[in-house]
Design a protein around this motif. Structure first.
Motif, mmCIF file in Angstrom:
data_model
loop_
_atom_site.group_PDB
_atom_site.id
_atom_site.type_symbol
_atom_site.label_atom_id
_atom_site.label_comp_id
_atom_site.label_asym_id
_atom_site.label_seq_id
_atom_site.Cartn_x
_atom_site.Cartn_y
_atom_site.Cartn_z
ATOM 1 N N ALA A 273 0.825 -1.021 0.036
ATOM 2 C CA ALA A 273 -0.009 0.136 -0.020
ATOM 3 C C ALA A 273 0.985 1.243 -0.103
ATOM 4 O O ALA A 273 0.449 2.259 -0.741
ATOM 5 N N LEU A 274 1.713 1.255 0.768
ATOM 6 C CA LEU A 274 2.539 2.387 0.683
ATOM 7 C C LEU A 274 3.502 2.645 -0.516
ATOM 8 O O LEU A 274 3.569 3.771 -0.885
ATOM 9 N N SER A 275 3.774 1.569 -1.079
ATOM 10 C CA SER A 275 4.672 1.700 -2.297
ATOM 11 C C SER A 275 3.452 2.245 -3.592
ATOM 12 O O SER A 275 4.171 3.132 -4.128
ATOM 13 N N ALA A 276 2.486 1.672 -3.453
ATOM 14 C CA ALA A 276 1.461 2.030 -4.487
ATOM 15 C C ALA A 276 1.115 3.536 -4.203
ATOM 16 O O ALA A 276 0.815 4.314 -5.160
ATOM 17 N N ALA A 277 0.718 3.870 -3.073
ATOM 18 C CA ALA A 277 0.402 5.291 -2.637
ATOM 19 C C ALA A 277 1.308 6.302 -2.994
ATOM 20 O O ALA A 277 1.083 7.315 -3.252
ATOM 21 N N GLY A 278 2.588 5.874 -2.818
ATOM 22 C CA GLY A 278 3.803 6.805 -2.856
ATOM 23 C C GLY A 278 4.044 7.084 -4.402
ATOM 24 O O GLY A 278 4.601 8.280 -4.555
ATOM 25 N N VAL A 279 3.651 6.397 -5.279
ATOM 26 C CA VAL A 279 4.111 6.403 -6.723
ATOM 27 C C VAL A 279 2.906 7.030 -7.284
ATOM 28 O O VAL A 279 2.762 7.500 -8.685
ATOM 29 N N ALA A 280 1.602 6.747 -6.929
ATOM 30 C CA ALA A 280 0.511 6.834 -7.798
ATOM 31 C C ALA A 280 0.228 8.257 -7.993
ATOM 32 O O ALA A 280 -0.087 8.600 -9.474
ATOM 33 N N VAL A 281 0.207 9.166 -7.344
ATOM 34 C CA VAL A 281 0.065 10.532 -7.552
ATOM 35 C C VAL A 281 0.950 11.294 -8.434
ATOM 36 O O VAL A 281 0.718 11.835 -9.686
ATOM 37 N N PRO A 282 2.329 11.158 -8.174
ATOM 38 C CA PRO A 282 3.436 11.453 -8.914
ATOM 39 C C PRO A 282 3.303 11.199 -10.406
ATOM 40 O O PRO A 282 3.514 11.532 -11.253
ATOM 41 N N ALA A 283 3.028 9.761 -10.701
ATOM 42 C CA ALA A 283 2.941 9.328 -11.666
ATOM 43 C C ALA A 283 1.710 9.970 -12.568
ATOM 44 O O ALA A 283 1.685 10.024 -13.840
ATOM 45 N N GLY A 284 0.546 10.246 -11.982
ATOM 46 C CA GLY A 284 -0.409 10.511 -12.506
ATOM 47 C C GLY A 284 -0.380 11.935 -12.953
ATOM 48 O O GLY A 284 -0.825 12.378 -14.046
ATOM 49 N N ARG A 285 0.324 12.691 -12.319
ATOM 50 C CA ARG A 285 0.543 14.296 -12.565
ATOM 51 C C ARG A 285 1.610 14.343 -13.624
ATOM 52 O O ARG A 285 1.368 15.037 -14.508
ATOM 53 N N ALA A 324 6.784 -7.370 -2.554
ATOM 54 C CA ALA A 324 5.443 -6.538 -2.291
ATOM 55 C C ALA A 324 5.686 -5.087 -2.635
ATOM 56 O O ALA A 324 4.883 -4.523 -3.244
ATOM 57 N N VAL A 325 6.841 -4.548 -2.224
ATOM 58 C CA VAL A 325 7.184 -3.055 -2.634
ATOM 59 C C VAL A 325 7.116 -3.090 -4.152
ATOM 60 O O VAL A 325 6.579 -2.124 -4.752
ATOM 61 N N LEU A 326 7.928 -4.012 -4.874
ATOM 62 C CA LEU A 326 7.905 -3.910 -6.357
ATOM 63 C C LEU A 326 6.521 -4.064 -6.906
ATOM 64 O O LEU A 326 5.954 -3.184 -7.867
ATOM 65 N N LEU A 327 5.630 -4.968 -6.488
ATOM 66 C CA LEU A 327 4.084 -5.170 -6.861
ATOM 67 C C LEU A 327 3.626 -3.820 -6.693
ATOM 68 O O LEU A 327 2.514 -3.489 -7.564
ATOM 69 N N GLY A 328 3.518 -3.127 -5.461
ATOM 70 C CA GLY A 328 3.084 -1.893 -5.230
ATOM 71 C C GLY A 328 3.459 -0.475 -6.008
ATOM 72 O O GLY A 328 2.446 0.031 -6.566
ATOM 73 N N LEU A 329 4.591 -0.586 -6.376
ATOM 74 C CA LEU A 329 5.246 0.497 -7.066
ATOM 75 C C LEU A 329 4.663 0.254 -8.451
ATOM 76 O O LEU A 329 4.132 1.100 -9.303
ATOM 77 N N GLY A 330 4.595 -1.143 -9.140
ATOM 78 C CA GLY A 330 4.105 -1.361 -10.296
ATOM 79 C C GLY A 330 2.669 -1.076 -10.663
ATOM 80 O O GLY A 330 2.145 -0.217 -11.593
ATOM 81 N N TYR A 331 1.912 -1.588 -9.696
ATOM 82 C CA TYR A 331 0.382 -1.683 -9.847
ATOM 83 C C TYR A 331 -0.214 -0.182 -9.440
ATOM 84 O O TYR A 331 -1.161 0.583 -10.023
ATOM 85 N N GLY A 332 0.555 0.583 -8.568
ATOM 86 C CA GLY A 332 0.012 2.002 -8.215
ATOM 87 C C GLY A 332 0.420 2.922 -9.286
ATOM 88 O O GLY A 332 -0.527 3.717 -9.636
ATOM 89 N N ALA A 333 1.526 2.749 -9.957
ATOM 90 C CA ALA A 333 1.530 3.638 -11.372
ATOM 91 C C ALA A 333 0.632 3.101 -12.459
ATOM 92 O O ALA A 333 -0.066 4.120 -13.076
ATOM 93 N N TYR A 334 0.695 1.727 -12.507
ATOM 94 C CA TYR A 334 -0.390 1.206 -13.616
ATOM 95 C C TYR A 334 -1.838 1.758 -13.543
ATOM 96 O O TYR A 334 -2.350 2.055 -14.245
ATOM 97 N N ALA A 335 -2.355 1.592 -12.195
ATOM 98 C CA ALA A 335 -4.040 2.127 -11.801
ATOM 99 C C ALA A 335 -3.953 3.262 -12.302
ATOM 100 O O ALA A 335 -5.300 3.694 -12.775
ATOM 101 N N SER A 336 -3.143 4.284 -11.919
ATOM 102 C CA SER A 336 -3.556 5.511 -12.250
ATOM 103 C C SER A 336 -3.357 6.300 -13.748
ATOM 104 O O SER A 336 -4.269 6.456 -14.375
#
Length: 408
Positions: A273-285, A324-336
């Motif tokens: 969750a922390l990995s996904a949340a950390g990357v999602a907004v910067p990737a989206g912006r 888990a960190v890699l999965l979160g980084l990947g899916y967080g960026a992908y989802a946005s």
């Protein structure tokens, strides 16, 4: 006439929308990853039987979700509720879902487990498909990746919060179900009270569809090449994600040898969750600023695939944490980014709900396949093969985005 929105949405729109997604997706995945496997162990008598029951419950519920998501998409496109065409389907879906989750605590046989989980799926499909259709209704194209980043955050933070609540209540299976049901309702309250969307003018309602028209409408969007490739990519990444997560509880218990798989899963969920949340907004912006979607989709898919390799060949708690960190980084960026991409390749403005319901099939159908395929793979070849498939399907998702021409 339905038009593309041009005014940015603010915090008053975004906060209730994010919270209702956290409750909806969080409740579903918290039950699927923690409480449902524990329930499967209690109502069956062997390791093979618990995997089989989990596969059946997940598979049947996912099939229900596919049908309901499309039907709700079609109906919500024609709904003229004063607070927006999607509103009653979201709020009603949350209520049905919460009732199903609470009832599941009293399921004491394999048949009852499957039936109750199917009721949960009805509510989840209604709320989940309608809440995503709100984005093209209300959000301009230049803000969609940023807004969709909160979809990625909800998908990661929601399960984290509700898994934590389920673990705290782990002394009683029924209490776990009741706590998750209550949290689902509480997180939906701000949306139920404050959400406002542009209502559909009755004169702009699409023509009442016949069964033949609906069936033809399910195939028609896939005749648009960009939409079809986006569907394939979404299917691939969701299959990769499903293969990584559906049997994670059993992986930690049987392969890693975790003495407390509930706590181990919670730790991995926090990292994810922390990995996904950390990357999602910067990737989206970044994606909204450059309007380049495909490059980030490829990078995020590769990161998710790398997580599968780690889990496959290093069955230790430390390696699982890296995965888990890699999965979160990947899916967080992908989802946005991919969610924004999908809204740009919808074939029809009038049929947004239905077309996003078809995209929803690509979100859910992989769980049918992952549940069935994963159970066979684990019982025949083991967990290493299962997690190699995480890499293979992620790379296929990365490749499928390249032929899309209308989005960079």
């Amino acid at each position: 006439m339905t038009t593309t929105p041009t005014t940015d949405v603010g915090r008053r729109w975004l906060t209730p929308w994010t919270l209702v997604m956290m409750g909806t997706f969080g409740a579903y995945y918290a039950i699927a990853q923690v409480v449902l496997p524990e329930q499967a162990e209690q109502v069956t008598s062997s390791d093979a039987a618990k995997v089989t029951l989990t596969a059946w419950a997940t598979g049947v519920a996912a099939a229900v979700t596919v049908v309901v998501a499309i039907v709700v998409g079609v109906l919500s496109d024609r709904t003229t509720h004063r607070r927006g065409r999607r509103y009653p389907w979201i709020v009603g879906g949350v209520v049905v879902m919460a009732v199903g989750v609470a009832a599941q605590g009293w399921a004491t046989s394999p048949v009852a487990v499957v039936l109750c989980w199917s009721v949960v799926a009805v509510g989840y499909a209604s709320a989940g498909s309608a809440v995503l259709a709100v984005v093209p209704d209300d959000v301009p194209v230049t803000q969609r990746a940023y807004v969709s980043a909160f979809y990625g955050i909800a998908l990661s933070a929601g399960p984290l919060v509700l898994i934590a609540l389920a673990v705290v209540a782990s002394g009683s299976l029924r209490l776990q179900f009741l706590v998750v049901a209550a949290a689902c309702l509480v997180l939906a309250l701000p949306f139920a009270r404050r959400s406002r969307s542009t209502p559909l003018d009755p004169e702009d309602r699409p023509v009442r569809p016949s069964t033949r028209v609906v069936l033809r409408g399910l195939v028609a969007p896939l005749q648009h090449a960009d939409f079809a490739w986006a569907w394939v990519g979404r299917f691939g990444i969701q299959l990769s994600n499903a293969l990584a997560q559906v049997y994670l509880f059993f992986y930690l218990k049987d392969e890693v040898g975790a003495s407390d798989p509930d706590t181990a899963l919670l730790v991995l969920t926090v990292l994810y969750a922390l990995s996904a949340a950390g990357v999602a907004v910067p990737a989206g912006r970044w994606s909204d600023r450059t309007m380049r979607r495909k490059r980030l989709v490829v990078i995020s898919s590769v990161l998710q695939g790398a997580a599968g390799l780690v889990l496959a060949f290093a069955p230790t708690m430390g390696a699982a944490a890296v995965g888990a960190v890699l999965l979160g980084l990947g899916y967080g960026a992908y989802a946005s980014v991919d969610q924004a991409l999908v809204t740009q390749v919808l074939p029809s403005e009038q049929d947004r709900g239905k077309d996003l319901g078809i995209i929803g099939v690509a979100n859910v159908l992989p769980y049918v396949l992952a549940a069935a395929l994963g159970g066979v793979v684990i019982n025949v070849w083991g967990y290493a093969t299962l997690y190699v498939l995480v890499l293979v399907t992620a790379l296929l998702a990365a490749a499928s985005v390249q032929p899309i021409r209308s989005v960079r």
